[in-house]
Motif scaffolding. Structure first.
Motif, PDB file in Angstrom:
ATOM      1  N   GLU A 186      -2.227  -8.527  -5.233  1.00 56.08           N
ATOM      2  CA  GLU A 186      -3.578  -7.332  -5.134  1.00 56.08           C
ATOM      3  C   GLU A 186      -4.410  -6.853  -6.443  1.00 56.08           C
ATOM      4  O   GLU A 186      -5.305  -7.263  -6.030  1.00 56.08           O
ATOM      5  N   ARG A 311       3.516  -1.825   4.248  1.00 53.36           N
ATOM      6  CA  ARG A 311       4.058  -1.305   3.658  1.00 53.36           C
ATOM      7  C   ARG A 311       5.375  -0.462   3.225  1.00 53.36           C
ATOM      8  O   ARG A 311       5.365  -0.227   4.862  1.00 53.36           O
ATOM      9  N   PRO A 334       1.996  -0.743  10.647  1.00 54.24           N
ATOM     10  CA  PRO A 334       1.023  -0.259  10.121  1.00 54.24           C
ATOM     11  C   PRO A 334       0.237  -0.035  11.586  1.00 54.24           C
ATOM     12  O   PRO A 334       1.005  -0.660  12.745  1.00 54.24           O
ATOM     13  N   VAL A 340      -7.859  -5.734   7.371  1.00 55.55           N
ATOM     14  CA  VAL A 340      -8.723  -4.605   5.585  1.00 55.55           C
ATOM     15  C   VAL A 340      -9.881  -4.337   4.920  1.00 55.55           C
ATOM     16  O   VAL A 340     -10.729  -5.286   5.519  1.00 55.55           O
TER      17      VAL A 340
ATOM     18  N   ARG B  98      -3.245  -3.092  -1.052  1.00 53.67           N
ATOM     19  CA  ARG B  98      -2.693  -3.025   0.325  1.00 53.67           C
ATOM     20  C   ARG B  98      -1.120  -2.920   0.480  1.00 53.67           C
ATOM     21  O   ARG B  98      -0.198  -3.325   0.634  1.00 53.67           O
ATOM     22  N   SER B 100       1.459   0.475  -0.091  1.00 53.51           N
ATOM     23  CA  SER B 100       0.842   2.104   0.129  1.00 53.51           C
ATOM     24  C   SER B 100       0.656   3.127  -1.562  1.00 53.51           C
ATOM     25  O   SER B 100       1.211   2.591  -2.496  1.00 53.51           O
ATOM     26  N   ASP B 154      -0.810   6.045   2.950  1.00 51.93           N
ATOM     27  CA  ASP B 154      -1.866   5.057   3.388  1.00 51.93           C
ATOM     28  C   ASP B 154      -2.309   4.145   2.115  1.00 51.93           C
ATOM     29  O   ASP B 154      -1.767   4.274   0.844  1.00 51.93           O
ATOM     30  N   TYR B 155      -2.694   3.015   2.526  1.00 52.90           N
ATOM     31  CA  TYR B 155      -2.580   1.848   1.683  1.00 52.90           C
ATOM     32  C   TYR B 155      -4.220   2.312   0.398  1.00 52.90           C
ATOM     33  O   TYR B 155      -4.762   2.990   0.566  1.00 52.90           O
ATOM     34  N   TYR B 157      -5.908   1.254  -1.076  1.00 52.12           N
ATOM     35  CA  TYR B 157      -7.348   0.721  -0.792  1.00 52.12           C
ATOM     36  C   TYR B 157      -8.296   2.048  -0.257  1.00 52.12           C
ATOM     37  O   TYR B 157      -9.540   1.915  -0.832  1.00 52.12           O
TER      38      TYR B 157
END
Ligand SMILES: Nc1ncnc2c1ncn2[C@@H]1O[C@H](COP(=O)(O)OP(=O)(O)OP(=O)(O)O)[C@@H](O)[C@H]1O
Ligand SMILES: [Mg+2]
Lengths: 352, 262
Positions: A186, A311, A334, A340, B98, B100, B154-155, B157
């Motif tokens: 990332e 995540r 998700p 994204v 991407r 959390s 939350d992500y 981003y």
């Protein structure tokens, strides 16, 4: 018909294992690996030369190969996996030194071409162009199954191996190692600033991907009972990468779905087209067009793929001071369907 | 200022970095004593952020030495410098998009060699989770303190600019370094949370972290910093307390005058 279905499913399960490996290098580490099929081939060759007995110079065995150790199936597959991982470690040590994508692509592509050249030119290494064949059905000296029974057995074995690979990779994904790897992907600058050794993390991830590829290759060779340089090429790698893109980068379940769609379902659908027209070559062409359009549409409208990357989340709800001592982190799928960069999960939840 | 009997935590000598013709850092000398809370100020483009990049290893200096905690660290890779106890936040926030927010916070806690494949394979997930519980509770507590708790799942981003700045600071608070280089941690944060970050910086210092703070808001610098280093065109123009420096003609010319006029 049933036999045909078993064949499709067996190849599909092996392909799904292969796509899991691509997902490690492309999905987790974020590097395009054009040498991936080299690790698949290394796994296949390694398994075969370990399992086959010594080649006789008699005219009944038309090819020759090194080793001929006559090992049993399971140790051979495990050793082949390790050999693939070691090969990826060496290639990665060269390719990942510089972190430019084009540099990595060139080194990995050269590796793949070199391996094809070496295996096909030298007849005494792994049988040259003709390749190696004549492997006995693995484990069948113990079970003595008939052809049909054996095909079911091998399908079961492949599905078991897919499940194993999936579970092992999921565990790694959720571990601190997997988290570090994704952080490197990332934002590598920030990951380095927070103590991550970029080269070493990427190298280990890359080798893990190579090992999974070699594992799938070993299973594939044991299914085909033969292997030659034409068994595998760059097109297959491209299809695997497409499977990752469509299924959802870095989501193991997603990429399995993607690979089944692209590599198993699409060719089957394409076989129906000749029934509709008299032109027999139209089927594969239409399948390619459909497949390519599907990928383009996917990238346009759902850049995250079918299933988004997962995540770790905290489910305790209340403020941190009230966190109970129950472990609270779990991996959530998700909750929203946004790709994204398309929208935020918060916005979507608020709207819902 | 440190008392001179004890070696300073950070000693920068002759640090230089040129980008083509731009002399971003051009023979910079300064030191920071253990436990100090030092401001680094100077006009836009003075080279402050470049100093941070050089100290944290993300850029290699053209010349100069950096002594940190008794070791020369110039030219070391960033992960070694972090391991030595120096961490920094970014002027332009760099979250891991991407992942959390919670994962972003967990990564900031030093891994201490726990992120290996073998450990991942051989320890059952329940054990990993138990081992991570302490880290997670710390991460969630810090998230609560900087109003990131509702966003923890939350992500990253999806965070706004100000929330990203909070995440930057929260990561430093979790890393608990010996020396924290804070590159404008308040920029774009609303006044209520600025107070929160100010308290966070004081907490860091109380916990034994030495802080080098880059900040354009001089009122804030005066309130919080023991002394300031003024950088102009890649060099240190003056050091001392801000009260003293206000009367210094070089500083007035180069910086305070400009700010005062603005
Ligand atoms: N990567 C780079 N390439 C070329 N020039 C650079 C680079 N980074 C910084 N510079 C130049 O170096 C000089 C110092 O920049 P730096 O970011 O260190 O300033 P600063 O003191 O942090 O300013 P600000 O207060 O605006 O953040 C500027 O003139 C800038 O244009
Ligand atoms: Mg700056």
């Amino acid at each position: 018909m049933i036999q045909y279905t078993v064949t499709v499913c067996t190849v599909g399960a092996i392909t799904a294992i292969l796509v899991l490996g691509v997902n490690v290098s492309w999905g987790w580490v974020g590097q395009i690996d054009l040498a991936y099929y080299a690790y698949v081939a290394i796994g296949a060759y390694a398994a075969m030369v370990l399992e086959l007995p010594k080649a006789h110079p008699a005219p009944t065995t038309p090819n020759s190969y090194i080793l001929g150790l006559h090992w049993p199936f399971i140790p051979s597959v495990l050793a082949a996996t390790a050999v693939g991982g070691a090969a990826a470690l060496v290639v990665g040590a060269i390719a990942l030194r510089r972190l430019r994508g084009d540099y990595i692509a060139i080194i990995t592509a050269c590796t793949a071409l070199m391996l094809t050249a070496v295996t096909s030119v030298d007849n005494h290494l792994v049988g040259g162009y003709i390749g190696i064949y004549g492997l006995a059905e693995p484990l069948n000296s113990t079970f003595h199954l008939g052809p049909t029974g054996y095909s079911y057995f091998y399908l079961g074995l492949c599905i078991f191996c897919l499940l194993l690979a999936y579970l092992v990779l999921e565990r790694i994904y959720k571990s601190p190692f997997g988290r570090s790897l994704r952080a490197v992907r990332e934002n590598d600058t920030a990951a380095a600033a927070f103590g991550r050794n970029l080269f070493w993390l990427r190298l280990r991830g890359y080798a893990l991907g190579g090992a999974v590829g070699a594992f799938g290759g070993a299973l594939f060779a044991n299914y085909l009972l033969a292997w030659n340089p034409a068994s595998w090429n760059l097109t297959e790698v491209t299809l695997l990468i497409a499977g990752v893109v469509v299924g959802g980068q870095a989501n193991s379940r997603g990429v399995i779905i993607g690979s089944v769609l692209i590599e198993s379902a699409l060719p089957q659908i394409s076989q129906l087209f000749p029934l509709l027209t008299s032109n027999s070559t139209i089927g594969p062409s239409i399948a390619s067009i459909l497949g390519a359009s599907g990928i383009i549409l996917m990238l346009r409208f759902r850049p995250g793929g079918i299933l988004r990357e997962r995540r770790a989340v905290d489910r305790t709800g209340g403020p941190a001071s009230l966190v109970p001592e129950v472990p609270a982190v779990s991996f959530a799928r998700p909750r929203t369907a946004t790709g994204v960069g398309v929208g935020t999960s918060r916005e979507v939840e608020r709207d819902a | 200022m440190h008392d001179g009997t004890q070696a300073p935590l950070l000693e920068v000598r002759g640090l230089r970095k040129h980008f083509g013709g731009v002399k971003a850092v051009d023979g910079c000398d300064f030191e920071v004593g253990t436990g100090e809370m030092v401001g680094l100020i100077g006009p836009n483009g003075a080279g402050k952020s470049t100093v941070v990049e050089l100290l944290s290893g993300l850029l290699k200096p053209d010349a100069g030495t950096v002594l940190f905690d008794g070791r020369e660290i110039q030219g070391l890779p960033p992960h070694r410098i972090f391991a030595a106890g120096l961490s920094r936040c970014f002027q332009l926030a760099k979250p891991w998009g991407r992942l959390s927010v919670l994962e972003n916070l967990l990564i900031a806690i030093p891994p201490e060699g726990k992120d290996t494949i073998w450990r991942a394979l051989l320890t059952p997930p329940s054990r990993t989770r138990a081992a991570e519980r302490a880290s997670r509770e710390r991460a969630l507590a810090v998230a609560e303190q900087y109003r990131l708790h509702p966003l923890r799942n939350d992500y990253a981003y999806t965070l706004s600019g100000g929330q990203r700045r909070l995440l930057e600071f929260a990561r430093i608070a979790l890393a608990r370094p010996k020396l924290a280089l804070l590159d404008e941690p308040m920029a774009g944060v609303n006044p209520v949370l600025q107070v929160e970050i100010e308290r966070g910086i004081r907490n860091l210092v109380e916990d034994g972290t030495t802080v080098l703070l880059i900040e354009h808001n001089l009122g804030f610098v005066e309130r919080i910093c023991d002394r300031v280093i003024v950088m102009v065109e890649g060099r240190v123009a003056a050091t001392g307390s801000l009260a003293e420096l206000r009367d210094n003609p070089i500083v007035q010319d180069a910086y305070l005058g400009v700010v005062g006029a603005a």
